[in-house]
Design an enzyme around this catalytic site. Structure first.
Site, PDB file in Angstrom:
ATOM      1  NE  ARG A 221      12.517   7.917  -9.429  1.00 46.57           N
ATOM      2  CZ  ARG A 221      13.082   5.889  -9.748  1.00 46.57           C
ATOM      3  NH1 ARG A 221      12.857   4.882  -8.997  1.00 46.57           N
ATOM      4  NH2 ARG A 221      13.294   6.313 -10.952  1.00 46.57           N
TER       5      ARG A 221
ATOM      6  N   GLY B 292       1.889  11.659  -8.169  1.00 51.73           N
ATOM      7  CA  GLY B 292       2.644  12.381  -8.794  1.00 51.73           C
ATOM      8  C   GLY B 292       3.484  11.714  -8.350  1.00 51.73           C
TER       9      GLY B 292
ATOM     10  CG  HIS C  86     -11.489  -6.379  -4.026  1.00 57.17           C
ATOM     11  ND1 HIS C  86     -10.441  -6.414  -3.358  1.00 57.17           N
ATOM     12  CD2 HIS C  86     -10.878  -7.423  -5.036  1.00 57.17           C
ATOM     13  CE1 HIS C  86      -9.242  -6.568  -3.699  1.00 57.17           C
ATOM     14  NE2 HIS C  86      -9.624  -7.345  -4.879  1.00 57.17           N
TER      15      HIS C  86
ATOM     16  CG  HIS D 263       5.001  -4.530   2.892  1.00 58.29           C
ATOM     17  ND1 HIS D 263       4.558  -4.349   4.208  1.00 58.29           N
ATOM     18  CD2 HIS D 263       5.512  -3.500   2.621  1.00 58.29           C
ATOM     19  CE1 HIS D 263       4.348  -2.802   4.343  1.00 58.29           C
ATOM     20  NE2 HIS D 263       5.384  -1.897   3.231  1.00 58.29           N
TER      21      HIS D 263
ATOM     22  CG  HIS E  65       2.495 -12.909  14.141  1.00 61.30           C
ATOM     23  ND1 HIS E  65       2.047 -12.252  14.669  1.00 61.30           N
ATOM     24  CD2 HIS E  65       1.649 -13.872  13.291  1.00 61.30           C
ATOM     25  CE1 HIS E  65       1.586 -11.678  13.307  1.00 61.30           C
ATOM     26  NE2 HIS E  65       1.043 -12.785  12.933  1.00 61.30           N
TER      27      HIS E  65
END
Lengths: 336, 336
Positions: free
Chosen positions: B293, B291, B208, B115, B178
């Site tokens: 997309r 709101g 969690h 990512h 890294h």
């Protein structure tokens, strides 16, 4: 005669309901049964939470790809403010919550997913009579609720409901589901079904998709208006109606012929279930963010899911009809 | 010489970065290319948001099962208070946000998911010079930023970073990832890599599960401390380092032999990615709840995912090693 909460009776009902639901779903599956996972909270929990639960999972069945039916009975010494946004005066009190929650993910895309939940919550001013919570599956609560109406001044309520999420819509199934819900509530007065049906449509809604999760059913919370005994009767009426609402639909659709295309659509639509539960469901979010038992909370997630970018079914297809004809708030009692 | 934000330069960089990343990933895939989906916000949006974006998706490639690389340039007339919790004085101002965000889900379980994100945000006291937002892919912002340092008094910052999520851990891959991050930031001073590395470990964490999302990398936000020109240089250093950090890992692992068991583990671990993005990622949640997309926000979700109840890998297995040896905050610069 006083009408004080009887926690032992609620607990006995919930455990029996879990047993009955698991037995009937196992019978409907015909191949796999539920395995039981009992758990207890660490009594030294820094958040002062105790209790435990009995989680039951059926995985890789002939009919049910994943079915989770969980009983839990959790106690705390201090109610967090986030749990009582609508009743700030309750923050900091000892509390007890118990319930049965279930999500059933069938294998055949023509069998809808179903969810049901019945729960009881109570706070009290009374000091706990014991620091050790009772076993999750036997015995009475240690919080002293229900022993005396005058001293404890408990604030309690029931909540619950059930809702249906089809991948391919059948008017007859939706009508049966809602008719069963209607019949269960009719003895309590004509207003309950429409009120809880609308509440369900409002609650199970994906705002980021502008789309309901499914065809609805019943949802209610914060319910104490009939007094304990009669409110508990209403809870039982809802809990007991789940199997007659769902099992005939499973029985009728589980042998429908299906295709790889339909399977793919089912996996894609299951993504909406994940999105709702992780983004919007208050119970899931509160559980995950407050240190609840992750595996029990997330047993609701489907076994296999896919996401595709900007997928749109062909206009007029059965897949498109799910959106246009079923994922709309509708009066299902008059559908056929 | 003044050092005012140059939005046109930021935009040009971001569009070019998206082009370069898509070209190189297509080349690495060797079979599929990206399709482009340009979108614009409805100018009559009740929330006063304008602008648009250029979302690019590669689906069902030979190497990449799903790769999404999105450019967006969104404007608003009034910054919502929820977007500025740490700077309440900015609420209500016009704002502009632009960025490139990407998530790559490879097919082979031995290739990690990656990512990356680089973004620029600015508010200003200046009144928009035009009610019509510019095209998402050409032209300048209509907000009048960057034209005059004195009148606009913009409050702006950069943010971004990249992080890696393996399914099977390789020390050498983590060290390379890294090391590339470290080298990119070294010209700006020795403090940036450790600071942004720790920030990344802290941010991409599933509370969690008490578990990091992956092996980290870089994360920074609210970054303006070097002035516009030098801060923008730092942003470019991070954006430009993503391909040299990731592509060699893909090239090295994409032909590793793999098994059905490993595929199953990959699908299961992808569930953690979904859980993080939908439960904890502030950008995702803010986008969905305000709101944004939906299809562009959720392009980050994996193509195929599974959830199993209470799954635990065999002790000592390669799957168990992911948790014990890789999903830990570690000094990867000294790993080998």
């Amino acid at each position: 005669m006083s009408d004080v909460p009887d926690l032992a009776a609620v607990k006995a009902y919930l455990l029996d309901l879990q047993d009955r639901i698991c037995a009937e779903l196992s019978a409907e599956d015909g191949r796999e049964t539920f395995r039981t996972d009992e758990w207890t909270r660490d009594p030294s929990d820094p958040k002062g939470m105790g209790g435990g639960g009995r989680t039951r999972i059926l995985a890789e069945g002939a009919v049910f790809e994943k079915a989770g039916v969980a009983f839990s009975h959790v106690t705390g010494t201090k109610l967090p403010p986030s749990a009582t946004a609508h009743r700030p005066e309750l923050a900091g009190r000892p509390w007890v919550a118990m319930g049965v929650s279930l999500v059933i993910h069938p294998r055949n895309p023509r069998v809808p997913t179903s969810h049901a939940n019945v729960r009881f919550f109570s706070t009290t001013d009374a000091t706990p009579t014991s620091a050790t919570p009772s076993s999750p599956t036997t015995g009475h609560s240690s919080l002293g609720l229900g022993h005396s109406g005058a001293a404890a001044a408990p604030v309690w309520w029931f909540g619950g409901g059930f809702d249906l999420t089809p991948y391919y819509g059948y008017e007859a199934d939706c009508a049966h589901w809602h008719r069963t819900a209607y019949d269960a509530l009719a003895p309590f007065g004509p207003g309950y079904y429409p009120r809880f049906k609308t509440w369900c449509d409002d609650y199970f809604f994906l705002k980021h998709r502008n789309e309901p999760r499914g065809v609805g059913g019943l949802f209610f919370d914060d319910f104490a208006e009939l007094g304990f005994s009669r409110s508990f009767e209403l809870l039982r009426a809802v809990g007991d109606a789940y199997l007659p609402a769902y099992r005939p639909i499973v029985a009728r659709r589980k042998t429908e012929p299906t295709t790889e295309t339909e399977r793919d659509w089912q996996l894609y639509r299951r993504g909406r279930y994940v999105e709702f539960n992780l983004v919007w469901d208050r119970g899931t979010l509160f559980g995950l963010q407050s240190g609840g038992r992750t595996e029990s909370i997330l047993m609701s997630l489907p076994p296999l899911v896919r996401w595709d970018y900007a997928r749109t079914p062909a206009p007029g297809s059965e897949e498109a009809r799910l959106d246009t004809d079923f994922l709309r708030p509708r009066d299902w009692l008059t559908a056929r």
